[in-house]
Design a protein around this motif. Structure first.
Motif, PDB file in Angstrom:
ATOM      1  N   LEU A   1      -1.969   9.378   0.806  1.00 59.37           N
ATOM      2  CA  LEU A   1      -1.787   9.413   2.263  1.00 59.37           C
ATOM      3  C   LEU A   1      -2.803  10.338   2.925  1.00 59.37           C
ATOM      4  O   LEU A   1      -3.205  10.115   4.067  1.00 59.37           O
ATOM      5  CB  LEU A   1      -0.371   9.883   2.605  1.00 59.37           C
ATOM      6  CG  LEU A   1       0.772   8.955   2.206  1.00 59.37           C
ATOM      7  CD1 LEU A   1       2.112   9.580   2.563  1.00 59.37           C
ATOM      8  CD2 LEU A   1       0.633   7.587   2.876  1.00 59.37           C
TER       9      LEU A   1
ATOM     10  N   GLN B   1       5.686   4.719   5.930  1.00 56.28           N
ATOM     11  CA  GLN B   1       5.938   4.256   7.284  1.00 56.28           C
ATOM     12  C   GLN B   1       7.369   3.729   7.424  1.00 56.28           C
ATOM     13  O   GLN B   1       8.026   3.944   8.447  1.00 56.28           O
ATOM     14  CB  GLN B   1       4.931   3.170   7.666  1.00 56.28           C
ATOM     15  CG  GLN B   1       5.039   2.701   9.106  1.00 56.28           C
ATOM     16  CD  GLN B   1       4.824   3.835  10.103  1.00 56.28           C
ATOM     17  OE1 GLN B   1       3.918   4.656   9.939  1.00 56.28           O
ATOM     18  NE2 GLN B   1       5.645   3.872  11.125  1.00 56.28           N
TER      19      GLN B   1
ATOM     20  N   TYR C   1      -5.856   9.211   4.819  1.00 61.00           N
ATOM     21  CA  TYR C   1      -5.741   8.704   6.188  1.00 61.00           C
ATOM     22  C   TYR C   1      -5.494   9.882   7.130  1.00 61.00           C
ATOM     23  O   TYR C   1      -4.561  10.665   6.939  1.00 61.00           O
ATOM     24  CB  TYR C   1      -4.590   7.703   6.301  1.00 61.00           C
ATOM     25  CG  TYR C   1      -4.699   6.528   5.354  1.00 61.00           C
ATOM     26  CD1 TYR C   1      -5.389   5.375   5.727  1.00 61.00           C
ATOM     27  CD2 TYR C   1      -4.121   6.569   4.087  1.00 61.00           C
ATOM     28  CE1 TYR C   1      -5.483   4.293   4.855  1.00 61.00           C
ATOM     29  CE2 TYR C   1      -4.217   5.496   3.214  1.00 61.00           C
ATOM     30  CZ  TYR C   1      -4.904   4.360   3.612  1.00 61.00           C
ATOM     31  OH  TYR C   1      -4.996   3.295   2.748  1.00 61.00           O
TER      32      TYR C   1
ATOM     33  N   SER D   1       0.847  -1.188   0.000  1.00 60.68           N
ATOM     34  CA  SER D   1       0.000   0.000   0.000  1.00 60.68           C
ATOM     35  C   SER D   1       0.884   1.241   0.000  1.00 60.68           C
ATOM     36  O   SER D   1       2.083   1.162   0.303  1.00 60.68           O
ATOM     37  CB  SER D   1      -0.899   0.019   1.247  1.00 60.68           C
ATOM     38  OG  SER D   1      -0.136   0.326   2.403  1.00 60.68           O
TER      39      SER D   1
ATOM     40  N   GLU E   1       1.006   3.468   2.104  1.00 59.60           N
ATOM     41  CA  GLU E   1       1.479   3.732   3.459  1.00 59.60           C
ATOM     42  C   GLU E   1       2.790   3.004   3.767  1.00 59.60           C
ATOM     43  O   GLU E   1       3.576   3.470   4.602  1.00 59.60           O
ATOM     44  CB  GLU E   1       0.431   3.308   4.484  1.00 59.60           C
ATOM     45  CG  GLU E   1      -0.749   4.238   4.619  1.00 59.60           C
ATOM     46  CD  GLU E   1      -1.586   3.887   5.834  1.00 59.60           C
ATOM     47  OE1 GLU E   1      -1.506   4.596   6.842  1.00 59.60           O
ATOM     48  OE2 GLU E   1      -2.311   2.875   5.749  1.00 59.60           O
TER      49      GLU E   1
ATOM     50  N   TRP F   1      -1.969  10.879   8.612  1.00 60.92           N
ATOM     51  CA  TRP F   1      -0.907  11.422   7.776  1.00 60.92           C
ATOM     52  C   TRP F   1      -1.111  12.893   7.434  1.00 60.92           C
ATOM     53  O   TRP F   1      -0.146  13.595   7.094  1.00 60.92           O
ATOM     54  CB  TRP F   1      -0.791  10.623   6.479  1.00 60.92           C
ATOM     55  CG  TRP F   1      -0.284   9.230   6.656  1.00 60.92           C
ATOM     56  CD1 TRP F   1      -1.014   8.067   6.591  1.00 60.92           C
ATOM     57  CD2 TRP F   1       1.064   8.820   6.937  1.00 60.92           C
ATOM     58  NE1 TRP F   1      -0.223   6.977   6.805  1.00 60.92           N
ATOM     59  CE2 TRP F   1       1.073   7.400   7.018  1.00 60.92           C
ATOM     60  CE3 TRP F   1       2.264   9.495   7.121  1.00 60.92           C
ATOM     61  CZ2 TRP F   1       2.232   6.679   7.277  1.00 60.92           C
ATOM     62  CZ3 TRP F   1       3.420   8.781   7.368  1.00 60.92           C
ATOM     63  CH2 TRP F   1       3.392   7.388   7.452  1.00 60.92           C
TER      64      TRP F   1
END
Length: 312
Positions: A148, A80, A151, A74, A76, A154
């Motif tokens: 991002l 991350q 979400y 993904s 993310e 973020w």
């Protein structure tokens, strides 16, 4: 060729994390090898790295002075992973990295060792995004920032920088990913010159507009004087220039407001038979359109411009 490798190279969309060791070419051979080994250990210790690798959803590409990590999970995942690497770098202050992230199409290839590898726009753009930053920066493309942004966690970490010109004159829209615990909040050097040039152009345009406005005001004042002369004889033509308010967030440019007022006063003083009220004698007044409850200040300003005594 194994079935797993065939499966990997058939995928077309990837989320790429591109990492570069800043100043790598200036290091000695021994220091270069040590830096690469240290970067490999830090990257492999990342939880996102371990998860993707355990699920066979990660490709690792050495780039000589860094690496590209290609995630098939993904948007993310690379972000991350970058955050985790940035946290780990606090214990390795001598290792300076810059990071770029982009999601895009890639083409599967097989190298000479029969290992899966990738190439394509997704890899190239991630590197271009990285090239816009300096040591400590985690830069993401606009596409990744939009993904991002879906979400909530973020959103406060994304800081738009605008566009950056990269190789072959291509411009990419870049967003800085940081907070007070990771990343680099400093404006990248590539954007400093662009911002200064835009500031100069903006102030030049503002100055020209204000000078034009001053000329219009002077004309209105003289026109008003001619209309009032039939009732009240004004001793001379007069004009006052009010101080300008500095509204920009760039506090270092506050002196422009005084400079513009001085420039207008200087040009008006060259008009024959026109009395220009000095800046030290000009108080601040309210504009009737914005503050209708203070019409007395407006009347005072009009009488001052006409050379008449202030109302009692």
């Amino acid at each position: 060729m194994s079935a797993e490798i065939k499966k990997q190279i058939q995928l077309e969309i990837a989320h790429v994390l591109f990492i570069d060791i800043v100043g790598y070419s200036k290091l000695s051979s021994n220091d270069q090898h040590a830096s690469i080994e240290e970067l490999n250990r830090i990257a492999r210790a990342s939880e996102q790295f371990q998860r993707a690798e355990a699920a066979s959803r990660l490709l690792k590409i050495p780039t000589g002075d860094g690496m590209a990590l290609v995630f098939y999970t993904s948007p993310e995942a690379p972000a991350q992973c970058a955050v985790e690497i940035s946290h780990a770098l606090k214990e390795h202050p001598h290792l300076q990295l810059r990071i770029g992230i982009h999601s895009g199409p890639v083409s599967g290839v097989v190298d000479v060792d029969e290992r899966a590898n990738v190439a394509g726009a997704g890899i190239n753009m991630a590197q271009r995004v990285m090239d816009c930053g300096d040591a400590g920066h985690i830069l993401v493309s606009k596409r990744v920032a939009e993904d991002l942004g879906e979400y909530e966690r973020w959103r406060p970490l994304l800081h738009d920088l605008g566009s950056c010109e990269v190789k072959h004159g291509v411009r990419v829209s870049v967003v800085n990913l940081y907070d007070d615990r990771f990343g680099n909040a400093t404006l990248p050097r590539r954007f400093e010159s662009v911002q200064k040039r835009r500031t100069r152009m903006r102030w030049a345009a503002t100055t020209a507009a204000l000078l034009a406005l001053a000329a219009i005001v002077a004309g209105i004042v003289m026109f008003s004087r001619n209309r009032v002369r039939s009732v009240l004889a004004a001793p001379e033509k007069s004009i006052a220039v009010l101080p300008f308010e500095h509204l920009s967030e760039e506090k270092a440019n506050a002196y422009f407001a005084d400079g513009i007022q001085n420039e207008i006063l200087t040009r008006l003083s060259k008009i024959a038979d026109l009395k220009v009220i000095s800046r030290t004698s000009t108080p601040r007044y309210f504009i009737s359109g914005l503050y209708p409850e203070r019409p007395v200040e407006v009347e005072t300003l009009e009488r001052l411009c006409l050379g008449l005594p202030a109302p009692s």
